[in-house]
Design an enzyme around this catalytic site. Structure first.
Site, PDB file in Angstrom:
ATOM      1  N   ASP A 181      37.696 -44.513 -13.488  1.00 26.16           N
ATOM      2  CA  ASP A 181      36.223 -45.001 -13.097  1.00 26.16           C
ATOM      3  C   ASP A 181      36.480 -44.132 -11.744  1.00 26.16           C
ATOM      4  O   ASP A 181      37.585 -44.897 -11.198  1.00 26.16           O
ATOM      5  CB  ASP A 181      35.066 -45.840 -12.644  1.00 26.16           C
ATOM      6  CG  ASP A 181      34.310 -45.594 -11.654  1.00 26.16           C
ATOM      7  OD1 ASP A 181      33.300 -45.226 -12.457  1.00 26.16           O
ATOM      8  OD2 ASP A 181      34.356 -46.796 -11.679  1.00 26.16           O
ATOM      9  N   GLU A 265      34.434 -39.449 -16.296  1.00 24.82           N
ATOM     10  CA  GLU A 265      33.078 -39.396 -15.687  1.00 24.82           C
ATOM     11  C   GLU A 265      32.916 -37.623 -15.348  1.00 24.82           C
ATOM     12  O   GLU A 265      33.339 -37.738 -14.297  1.00 24.82           O
ATOM     13  CB  GLU A 265      32.329 -40.760 -14.853  1.00 24.82           C
ATOM     14  CG  GLU A 265      30.486 -40.659 -15.410  1.00 24.82           C
ATOM     15  CD  GLU A 265      29.747 -41.851 -14.350  1.00 24.82           C
ATOM     16  OE1 GLU A 265      28.731 -42.318 -14.007  1.00 24.82           O
ATOM     17  OE2 GLU A 265      30.956 -42.478 -13.153  1.00 24.82           O
ATOM     18  N   ASP A 347      33.877 -51.854 -11.032  1.00 21.45           N
ATOM     19  CA  ASP A 347      34.425 -50.429 -12.056  1.00 21.45           C
ATOM     20  C   ASP A 347      35.366 -50.798 -13.117  1.00 21.45           C
ATOM     21  O   ASP A 347      35.561 -49.420 -13.734  1.00 21.45           O
ATOM     22  CB  ASP A 347      35.600 -50.753 -10.931  1.00 21.45           C
ATOM     23  CG  ASP A 347      34.951 -50.049  -9.194  1.00 21.45           C
ATOM     24  OD1 ASP A 347      33.042 -49.485  -9.299  1.00 21.45           O
ATOM     25  OD2 ASP A 347      34.910 -50.610  -7.917  1.00 21.45           O
TER      26      ASP A 347
END
Length: 393
Positions: A181, A265, A347
């Site tokens: 992330d 992502e 996170d």
């Protein structure tokens, strides 16, 4: 397998003059044919292919006012025509903007598609000669193309494309999987709980950059002192770029070496830059460059790189029971799941969900035979129940 090695070259005074002429010739050919294509399209409604413009090169060399094009290696000029055709193809396929005219200020480039050789600690370049080169690694394989560039700091580099003769390794998903992330406070947060701080390189050099830019603004335009001051500003920007790339290369190499499946992502960085409050911080962090490094390094090692959809609710979904909450503002860094009572670091929870979603995508696509996500219970408010089992190892 094709690989690129970028090395620093140190041409002498006479070679710099020859390179400057070659840069100018290639730039002129690009601008001339781009203007010709534009005018032809306005007159006939049809453009010109790269083969059409390449046939016009011999005629240009025979004309008196453009006879100086013969001083540049012919294949370099032909490569300009091919690159112009590629630029138009990228535009028509919506991968890039319409080709622009090139300027003599800023970065200059020149591509040799053949006949460049490595001799001891030098590069033998056609019509230029032996250029001293600082090789930081051995060049193994057949040299395909060599691109010589000059940056704003008057530094010269050569990007050598080499075919080492080895087959590309087969992709294997057996091994450790990790989700990443990306953020601003912490540059990267992994699914195993590791957090890598954002180095904030621009902030460290911002005072120096401001001072140099102020000095540049006070110089008279066209003066030698202004050119000297411009080089000082360019060197600060180059320092920032080098520090950022060094950090990204080391971190991406570490992640690729330690993991077999890497899930990140798919961020819309261009859209996020529209937020004027965060645009400066997002620009200096280098998310896109980091993902690019992860991708090509994973492909070279035969590992799996996968991107999860940017609309996947990784932060708002509990990775234990897959319960999805309604909203989660950015200032909330820790939250507790109302269904299972698990306390989450925002996170780390997002990184775990990205890893699980990446493994689910791998199994669904059929490319991941031994990389699986954890079995979870069904939740009416979350995602669908997984049908796979966790394999240890």
């Amino acid at each position: 397998m094709l690989k690129v090695v970028k090395v620093r070259i140190y041409p002498d005074t006479s070679q710099k003059v020859l390179l400057a002429k070659a840069f100018g010739s290639c730039r002129w050919v690009w601008n001339h044919f781009l203007n010709l294509i534009n005018e032809t399209y306005k007159a006939t409604g049809k453009g010109l292919s790269s083969y059409d413009v390449k046939k016009l090169l011999p005629q240009l060399k025979k004309q008196e006012d453009t006879a100086w094009l013969s001083e540049t290696y012919s294949q370099c000029l032909q490569q300009v025509c091919l690159n112009l055709g590629v630029a138009f193809n990228n535009f028509f396929e919506k991968r890039a903007k319409y080709p622009n005219f090139k300027c003599k200020h800023g970065k200059q480039s020149l591509q040799y598609p053949a006949n460049v050789k490595v001799e001891n600690d030098c590069l033998n370049v056609p019509k230029i000669g032996l250029i001293y080169t600082k090789f930081h690694r051995i060049i193994e394989g057949t040299i395909k193309t060599v691109t010589i560039t000059k940056n704003c700091c008057n530094q010269y580099y050569a990007s050598i494309l080499v075919d080492d003769g080895k087959d590309k390794p087969e992709v294997n998903s057996e091994g450790k999987a990790i989700g990443i992330d990306l953020g601003l406070t912490h540059f990267a947060i992994t699914s195993d709980g590791s957090k890598f701080d954002n180095p904030k390189i621009l902030k460290k050099h911002e005072a120096n950059l401001k001072r140099k830019q102020q000095q540049l603004s006070r110089k008279q335009k066209g003066s030698n002192n202004r050119n000297k001051s411009r080089l000082k500003v360019a060197r600060v920007h180059k320092k920032i770029t080098n520090c950022r790339e060094d950090f990204l290369h080391k971190l991406s190499r570490r992640i690729v070496n330690e993991n077999q499946v890497i899930a990140v992502e798919n961020l819309n960085v261009k859209g996020m830059m529209q937020n004027y409050c965060l645009s400066k911080a997002i620009q200096q962090v280098g998310w896109g460059q980091f993902c690019t490094m992860l991708k090509y390094k994973a492909e070279q090692e035969g590992k799996v790189y996968i991107e999860v959809n940017r609309f996947f609710p990784s932060s708002k979904t509990c990775h234990v029971c897959l319960n999805k909450i309604g909203s989660l503002p950015l200032d909330v860094r820790y939250w507790t799941c109302l269904k299972c009572g698990t306390k989450h670091d925002r996170d780390i929870n997002a990184a775990i969900n990205i890893r699980d979603e990446g493994l689910r995508m791998l199994q669904t696509s059929g490319t991941g035979d031994k990389a699986y996500r954890q079995t979870v219970s069904h939740s009416n408010r979350g995602r669908k129940k997984s049908t796979t089992m966790l394999v240890s190892g």
